[in-house]
Motif scaffolding. Structure first.
Motif, PDB file in Angstrom:
ATOM      1  N   GLU A  85      30.484  90.569  57.533  1.00  0.00           N
ATOM      2  CA  GLU A  85      31.377  91.144  58.531  1.00  0.00           C
ATOM      3  C   GLU A  85      31.871  90.086  59.511  1.00  0.00           C
ATOM      4  N   VAL A  86      33.107  90.274  59.949  1.00  0.00           N
ATOM      5  CA  VAL A  86      33.641  89.637  61.147  1.00  0.00           C
ATOM      6  C   VAL A  86      34.232  90.768  61.973  1.00  0.00           C
ATOM      7  N   GLU A  87      33.833  90.885  63.219  1.00  0.00           N
ATOM      8  CA  GLU A  87      34.328  91.972  64.065  1.00  0.00           C
ATOM      9  C   GLU A  87      35.852  92.000  64.056  1.00  0.00           C
ATOM     10  N   GLY A  88      36.422  93.159  63.733  1.00  0.00           N
ATOM     11  CA  GLY A  88      37.869  93.321  63.728  1.00  0.00           C
ATOM     12  C   GLY A  88      38.521  93.146  62.372  1.00  0.00           C
ATOM     13  N   LEU A  89      37.739  92.737  61.358  1.00  0.00           N
ATOM     14  CA  LEU A  89      38.272  92.564  60.010  1.00  0.00           C
ATOM     15  C   LEU A  89      37.565  93.481  59.031  1.00  0.00           C
ATOM     16  N   SER A  90      38.171  93.686  57.876  1.00  0.00           N
ATOM     17  CA  SER A  90      37.552  94.511  56.841  1.00  0.00           C
ATOM     18  C   SER A  90      36.299  93.827  56.323  1.00  0.00           C
ATOM     19  N   PRO A  91      35.159  94.527  56.278  1.00  0.00           N
ATOM     20  CA  PRO A  91      33.919  93.914  55.776  1.00  0.00           C
ATOM     21  C   PRO A  91      33.980  93.712  54.272  1.00  0.00           C
ATOM     22  N   ILE A  92      33.034  92.924  53.767  1.00  0.00           N
ATOM     23  CA  ILE A  92      32.943  92.705  52.325  1.00  0.00           C
ATOM     24  C   ILE A  92      31.553  93.097  51.837  1.00  0.00           C
TER      25      ILE A  92
END
Length: 233
Positions: A218-225
């Motif tokens: 995860e990166v806050e604000g982006l779609s997780p993988i």
């Protein structure tokens, strides 16, 4: 030469999904930044050369979309995860100043730089290139791209868990070189073009995975993988 037809078909890199867009982002090249988090460099026994970043590359055909399983690769007994912010280039730039570099960014995604760590150490010890440790099939995982006008890199949390247990954690503002600095620096050595990706480096906490593990990043604000590790190839 334009009249030539191919002797045989070759694999093409996948189109990356983009949030809110029906078209996919076509991949041209994959650049990766080494040692862009001081804590990660330290855990690997390295120091940071703050004079300039350095890079390695991965083949576009090695790209895997989030949700797809990746095989445990051959030739290694020490297969590592590295969670990263990925920058997608959308405008051609060459020798662009830092102050103008962000205009070339199309968007951002979460990615994994998968590494055959034992082979990388052998290469380091013998002062050889890292290609066999970094540039192999299914070595670059990526999630959905978020357009640049909907995300600005700052102090967002970046993290990776294996089977639900936290392994890596950091903040994007801990990067030694910012996105603008990376785009500008790289553009002084390459004509960056739409379709280029820049994997911007990983925070500390890298470690080994085995077949059956599930990686979530995860990166806050982006779609997780999310990516499961399959059987050995």
């Amino acid at each position: 030469m334009s009249s030539l037809s191919p002797l045989f078909p070759v694999p093409s890199s996948p189109l990356i999904p983009v949030a809110g867009v029906s078209e996919g982002f076509p991949v041209h090249r994959i650049f990766c930044v080494g040692r862009n988090y001081a804590a990660h460099a330290a855990e690997m026994g390295n120091t940071i050369d703050r004079a300039a970043p350095f890079y390695f590359t991965k083949p576009p055909t090695g790209l895997v979309l989030s949700g797809e399983a990746i095989a445990y690769p051959p030739g290694t007994e020490d297969y590592h995860h590295e969670i990263e912010l990925v920058v997608a280039i959308g405008q051609p730039v060459f020798k662009v100043p830092v102050e103008q570099a962000m205009a070339a960014v199309y968007g951002y995604a979460v990615g994994l730089d998968m590494t055959r760590r034992d082979l990388q150490q052998v290469a380091k010890d013998k002062q050889r290139p890292w290609d066999i440790a970094k540039a192999f099939e299914q070595s670059a995982v990526i999630g959905e791209i978020t357009a640049a006008d909907a995300f600005t890199p700052g102090n967002q949390r970046i993290s990776l868990a294996v089977n639900g247990a936290l392994r890596q954690e950091g903040r994007l503002d801990e990067m030694v070189w910012s996105v603008a600095e990376l785009v500008s620096h790289l553009s002084h050595y390459y004509h960056l073009t739409p379709g280029d990706l820049i994997y911007t480096g990983t925070p500390s906490g890298v470690g080994a995975v085995v077949s059956g593990d599930v990686l979530t990043g995860e990166v806050e604000g982006l779609s997780p993988i999310s990516t499961p590790i399959g059987p050995k190839a």
